[in-house]
Design a protein around this motif. Structure first.
Motif, PDB file in Angstrom:
ATOM      1  N   GLN A 232       1.299  -1.597  -7.659  1.00 26.12           N
ATOM      2  CA  GLN A 232       0.888  -1.724  -8.830  1.00 26.12           C
ATOM      3  C   GLN A 232      -0.033  -3.229  -8.940  1.00 26.12           C
ATOM      4  OE1 GLN A 232       3.202  -1.017 -12.319  1.00 26.12           O
ATOM      5  NE2 GLN A 232       4.582   0.190 -11.645  1.00 26.12           N
TER       6      GLN A 232
ATOM      7  N   HIS B  94      -5.983   2.356  -9.358  1.00 27.12           N
ATOM      8  CA  HIS B  94      -5.355   1.964 -10.594  1.00 27.12           C
ATOM      9  C   HIS B  94      -4.715   0.325 -10.533  1.00 27.12           C
ATOM     10  CE1 HIS B  94      -2.090   3.719  -8.112  1.00 27.12           C
ATOM     11  NE2 HIS B  94      -1.634   2.696  -8.320  1.00 27.12           N
TER      12      HIS B  94
ATOM     13  N   VAL C  33       1.386   8.325 -14.129  1.00 24.45           N
ATOM     14  CA  VAL C  33       2.651   7.660 -14.464  1.00 24.45           C
ATOM     15  C   VAL C  33       2.355   6.449 -15.237  1.00 24.45           C
ATOM     16  CG1 VAL C  33       4.032   8.958 -12.680  1.00 24.45           C
ATOM     17  CG2 VAL C  33       2.777   6.883 -12.041  1.00 24.45           C
TER      18      VAL C  33
ATOM     19  N   ARG D 157      -6.305   2.852   4.624  1.00 24.48           N
ATOM     20  CA  ARG D 157      -5.656   4.217   4.021  1.00 24.48           C
ATOM     21  C   ARG D 157      -6.014   4.008   2.722  1.00 24.48           C
ATOM     22  NH1 ARG D 157      -1.023   4.365   0.138  1.00 24.48           N
ATOM     23  NH2 ARG D 157      -0.287   6.521   0.500  1.00 24.48           N
TER      24      ARG D 157
ATOM     25  N   ASP E  98      -4.929   4.932  -0.736  1.00 20.13           N
ATOM     26  CA  ASP E  98      -3.999   5.328  -1.745  1.00 20.13           C
ATOM     27  C   ASP E  98      -4.283   6.229  -2.932  1.00 20.13           C
ATOM     28  OD1 ASP E  98      -1.070   4.971  -2.759  1.00 20.13           O
ATOM     29  OD2 ASP E  98      -2.266   4.310  -4.377  1.00 20.13           O
TER      30      ASP E  98
ATOM     31  N   LYS F 253      -6.215  11.447  -4.458  1.00 19.98           N
ATOM     32  CA  LYS F 253      -6.212  12.588  -5.537  1.00 19.98           C
ATOM     33  C   LYS F 253      -6.949  12.156  -6.687  1.00 19.98           C
ATOM     34  CE  LYS F 253      -2.708  15.363  -5.461  1.00 19.98           C
ATOM     35  NZ  LYS F 253      -1.498  15.675  -6.018  1.00 19.98           N
ATOM     36  N   HIS F 254      -6.808  11.053  -7.118  1.00 23.94           N
ATOM     37  CA  HIS F 254      -6.833  10.751  -8.469  1.00 23.94           C
ATOM     38  C   HIS F 254      -8.075   9.951  -8.819  1.00 23.94           C
ATOM     39  CE1 HIS F 254      -2.802  11.819  -9.543  1.00 23.94           C
ATOM     40  NE2 HIS F 254      -2.538  11.506  -8.152  1.00 23.94           N
TER      41      HIS F 254
ATOM     42  N   GLU G 150      -5.156   9.267   1.186  1.00 19.52           N
ATOM     43  CA  GLU G 150      -3.869   9.950   0.923  1.00 19.52           C
ATOM     44  C   GLU G 150      -4.173  10.919  -0.247  1.00 19.52           C
ATOM     45  OE1 GLU G 150      -1.389   8.307  -1.915  1.00 19.52           O
ATOM     46  OE2 GLU G 150       0.304   9.099  -1.192  1.00 19.52           O
TER      47      GLU G 150
HETATM   48  O1  LIG Z   1       7.943   6.931  -6.618  1.00 21.28           O
HETATM   49  C1  LIG Z   1       7.151   6.040  -7.253  1.00 21.28           C
HETATM   50  C2  LIG Z   1       5.992   5.743  -6.572  1.00 21.28           C
HETATM   51  C3  LIG Z   1       5.488   6.640  -5.572  1.00 21.28           C
HETATM   52  C4  LIG Z   1       4.132   6.431  -4.765  1.00 21.28           C
HETATM   53  C5  LIG Z   1       3.720   4.956  -4.599  1.00 21.28           C
HETATM   54  C6  LIG Z   1       2.580   5.141  -3.544  1.00 21.28           C
HETATM   55  C7  LIG Z   1       2.100   6.142  -2.992  1.00 21.28           C
HETATM   56  O2  LIG Z   1       1.082   5.978  -2.081  1.00 21.28           O
HETATM   57  C8  LIG Z   1       2.511   7.569  -3.287  1.00 21.28           C
HETATM   58  O3  LIG Z   1       2.206   8.401  -2.576  1.00 21.28           O
HETATM   59  C9  LIG Z   1       3.699   7.467  -3.985  1.00 21.28           C
HETATM   60  N1  LIG Z   1       7.311   5.369  -8.347  1.00 21.28           N
HETATM   61  C10 LIG Z   1       8.564   5.774  -9.198  1.00 21.28           C
HETATM   62  C11 LIG Z   1       8.633   4.535 -10.254  1.00 21.28           C
HETATM   63  C12 LIG Z   1       7.388   4.257 -11.047  1.00 21.28           C
HETATM   64  C13 LIG Z   1       6.615   3.395 -10.857  1.00 21.28           C
HETATM   65  C14 LIG Z   1       5.438   3.221 -11.584  1.00 21.28           C
HETATM   66  C15 LIG Z   1       5.593   4.133 -12.946  1.00 21.28           C
HETATM   67  O4  LIG Z   1       4.330   3.898 -13.868  1.00 21.28           O
HETATM   68  C16 LIG Z   1       6.611   4.968 -13.288  1.00 21.28           C
HETATM   69  C17 LIG Z   1       7.531   5.014 -12.331  1.00 21.28           C
HETATM   70  C18 LIG Z   1       8.212   7.228  -9.649  1.00 21.28           C
HETATM   71  O5  LIG Z   1       9.293   7.611 -10.234  1.00 21.28           O
HETATM   72  N2  LIG Z   1       7.127   7.729 -10.049  1.00 21.28           N
HETATM   73  C19 LIG Z   1       6.734   8.761 -10.564  1.00 21.28           C
HETATM   74  C20 LIG Z   1       6.831  10.138  -9.327  1.00 21.28           C
HETATM   75  C21 LIG Z   1       5.881   9.532  -8.203  1.00 21.28           C
HETATM   76  O6  LIG Z   1       4.608   9.416  -8.703  1.00 21.28           O
HETATM   77  C22 LIG Z   1       3.466   8.524  -8.199  1.00 21.28           C
HETATM   78  C23 LIG Z   1       2.684   9.188  -7.272  1.00 21.28           C
HETATM   79  C24 LIG Z   1       2.275  10.607  -7.170  1.00 21.28           C
HETATM   80  C25 LIG Z   1       3.275  11.307  -6.624  1.00 21.28           C
HETATM   81  C26 LIG Z   1       2.996  12.730  -6.756  1.00 21.28           C
HETATM   82  C27 LIG Z   1       1.632  13.237  -6.609  1.00 21.28           C
HETATM   83  O7  LIG Z   1       1.445  14.377  -6.133  1.00 21.28           O
HETATM   84  C28 LIG Z   1       0.348  12.187  -6.818  1.00 21.28           C
HETATM   85  O8  LIG Z   1      -0.639  12.706  -6.781  1.00 21.28           O
HETATM   86  C29 LIG Z   1       0.843  11.120  -7.041  1.00 21.28           C
HETATM   87  O9  LIG Z   1       1.499   8.240  -6.885  1.00 21.28           O
HETATM   88  C30 LIG Z   1       1.688   6.931  -6.942  1.00 21.28           C
HETATM   89  C31 LIG Z   1       0.802   6.172  -6.136  1.00 21.28           C
HETATM   90  C32 LIG Z   1       0.821   4.738  -6.313  1.00 21.28           C
HETATM   91  O10 LIG Z   1       0.014   3.909  -5.944  1.00 21.28           O
HETATM   92  C33 LIG Z   1       1.656   4.214  -7.349  1.00 21.28           C
HETATM   93  C34 LIG Z   1       2.800   5.011  -8.053  1.00 21.28           C
HETATM   94  O11 LIG Z   1       3.652   4.435  -8.813  1.00 21.28           O
HETATM   95  C35 LIG Z   1       2.537   6.318  -7.711  1.00 21.28           C
HETATM   96  C36 LIG Z   1       3.691   7.207  -8.440  1.00 21.28           C
HETATM   97  O12 LIG Z   1       4.507   6.711  -9.277  1.00 21.28           O
END
Ligand SMILES: O=C(/C=C/c1ccc(O)c(O)c1)N[C@@H](Cc1ccc(O)cc1)C(=O)NCCCOc1c(-c2ccc(O)c(O)c2)oc2cc(O)cc(O)c2c1=O
Ligand SMILES: [Ca+2]
Length: 495
Positions: free
Chosen positions: A64, A102, A163, A195, A197, A200-201, A233
């Motif tokens: 973030q 983001h 999210v 890398r 991050d 896809k978005h 990614e």
């Molecule tokens: O579990 C997480 C964080 C996961 C995460 C972080 C970095 C990554 O590179 C990643 O692949 C996943 N975050 C927790 C907590 C959270 C964080 C922020 C928020 O606004 C809400 C909640 C969580 O429960 N997240 C929701 C499920 C995971 O959904 C996220 C994805 C994600 C998941 C599945 C996908 O197919 C996809 O395309 C994207 O990418 C992120 C990228 C980010 O740069 C920051 C993020 O918060 C996230 C991210 O929340």
């Protein structure tokens, strides 16, 4: 582009949440001597310091951004520069985790950044860059909530908030310029690539416009005209509007199906005999475009891509077997995960502790890894990259580089073996009974040390040794009682 710009080796390690001085020392003490090509480091840019009830300093706070100032719990700008120089000096490249899709999610007024910057997420104001509301995608998102609601719609996956995270518009010259300046600063310090991050978005075309405008790598460490290595990614297990294939024009792409399929195979949901054609024949992307791994920082927590099939350090025998296969198999560019430990707390199929960040002291400073006499880590760090069965296979991959896979053998279920040219031989036993076979190893006659049960040290083997005859054949034994279900020998493990 697709080349890692490294001459030291063929595998990188993700030192997740490590501090910069500790990475520098690890390059000098371990990664350089062991032939690792490079290190993927955690995002070095300023991010939200998260304290949310019992959730204090979660690992995902580093995803973030608040600004592109190089101030984090891993260290400051000078520590970052010093790390890059020290690692480059021992042949280990640095690949930076870039969060450019983001900025932060919604946080109360006064929430601070890791570099002390203020920001106002509601107003989309990030003075540390600076970014204002003009720089975000709200006008391009047409969902009710402003968030991504349907992964079947490519437009909202790119233009709406992931999210709830404020979604940057990489289509404007201003935003492109800010991201370019950030990446060029890192290139100036000597990094070898990035890398990307949450690729896809973002629109591949916007990303390409930014990447094409980046400087060449620093000629203090790279030959003139070198371009940054890019791996994007893209969490794509199929079934969504967006596929990783859309991004291969920018550089390599993470192939998430790889870890899922291997997790299924080693857990017994599939038989190892079917790995004979593991790769493009399984629908995965071309090996020249693929960045592969067994697990990553997100899906090792059980809820990410690949779900509960993903293998991690917690199932260590299968994990070492899968890593040995990955590092022995000629498909893709390989990344080893290096984790820290956290207590899982399973409730209703979810780990309530999946947010827990790196080992930290009472002041929320990250605690450095300690090193035991046998080279393994302490202080809550798992250091999978320091497990003999894994680092010895990094050397195997380096020795086998440039060869293909040949002389496949299997027993019709879960005992397999194959050669890499005339440079290496790997055998795996995931059946419930012993493997005792005379097999073709493709190696010149001689005695070789098995680099899984031990290493070649001085003139002898600390583990098993294998005698190869003039016909390349050898008696191979892997019993079910052994620690590891793998045997590996190669040109450099010959006595
Ligand atoms: O579990 C997480 C964080 C996961 C995460 C972080 C970095 C990554 O590179 C990643 O692949 C996943 N975050 C927790 C907590 C959270 C964080 C922020 C928020 O606004 C809400 C909640 C969580 O429960 N997240 C929701 C499920 C995971 O959904 C996220 C994805 C994600 C998941 C599945 C996908 O197919 C996809 O395309 C994207 O990418 C992120 C990228 C980010 O740069 C920051 C993020 O918060 C996230 C991210 O929340
Ligand atoms: Ca976006």
């Amino acid at each position: 582009q697709w080349d890692p710009n490294s001459s030291n080796g063929q595998a990188i390690v993700h030192l997740f949440e490590w501090k910069w001085p500790d990475i520098a020392a690890e390059c000098e003490n371990f990664l350089g001597p062991r032939g690792f090509a490079g290190v993927q480091v955690s995002p070095p840019n300023e991010y939200v310091e998260v304290y949310q009830g019992e959730v204090k300093r979660p690992w995902w706070e580093r995803y973030q951004p608040v600004s592109y100032k190089l101030v984090t719990r891993s260290g400051d700008e000078n520590a970052f520069k010093d790390m890059v120089t020290r690692c480059n000096n021992v042949g280990v490249k640095i690949y930076v985790d870039i969060v450019m899709n983001h900025m932060s999610g919604g946080w109360p007024q006064g929430t601070g950044g890791s570099g002390g910057s203020s920001f106002d997420s509601g107003a989309q104001s990030y003075p540390g860059v600076p970014y204002s509301a003009f720089d975000f995608n709200d006008g391009n998102c047409h969902t009710g909530s402003g968030n991504i609601e349907n992964y079947g719609d490519a437009n909202q996956v790119r233009n709406c908030k992931l999210v709830g995270l404020n979604d940057l518009n990489q289509g404007t010259d201003y935003v492109r310029g800010k991201i370019r300046d950030y990446l060029n600063t890192l290139i100036g310090y000597g990094v070898a690539g990035f890398r990307i991050d949450a690729s896809k978005h973002m629109w591949p075309g916007d990303m390409k416009a930014i990447f094409d405008s980046l400087n060449n790598l620093n000629t203090d460490f790279f030959k003139a005209g070198s371009r940054p290595f890019i791996f994007q990614e893209v969490i794509d297990l199929g079934g969504e509007a967006i596929s990783g294939q859309e991004y291969v024009g920018n550089g390599r792409v993470t192939e998430f199906r790889y870890g899922k399929y291997l997790g299924e195979a080693f857990r017994g949901n599939n038989q190892l005999q079917y790995l004979k054609n593991f790769g493009e024949d399984w629908g995965m992307m071309d090996r020249a475009n693929a960045l592969v791994f067994i697990d990553n920082h997100d899906n090792q927590r059980g809820h990410g891509a690949g779900g509960d099939m993903i293998l991690t350090f917690r199932v260590s025998k299968w994990y070492k077997m899968a890593n040995a296969f990955m590092l022995g198999w000629p498909y893709g560019y390989t990344r080893v995960m290096s984790s820290y430990y956290w207590d899982q707390w399973w409730e209703n199929g979810q780990d309530k502790n999946d947010w827990i960040g790196p080992p930290q002291d009472d002041s929320f400073n990250i605690i450095s890894p300690s090193f035991n006499a046998d080279g393994t880590c302490g202080n809550g760090w798992i250091c999978e990259h320091r497990w003999r069965q894994i680092y010895n296979m990094v050397e195997f991959r380096n020795v086998a580089h440039g060869t293909d896979m040949n002389d496949w053998w299997d027993n019709g279920s879960n005992q397999i073996a194959f050669c890499r040219g005339d440079k290496g031989f790997l055998a795996i036993n995931n059946d419930g009974w012993d493997l005792k076979e005379t097999l073709q190893t493709c190696l010149p006659a001689g005695t070789y040390c098995d680099v899984i049960s031990g290493s070649k040290e001085g003139g002898s083997c600390t583990g098993k040794s294998v005698t190869v005859g003039g016909d390349g054949k050898a008696y191979i034994e892997i019993t079910t009682m052994e620690d590891d279900g793998v045997l590996a020998i190669h040109a450099n493990s010959k006595l």
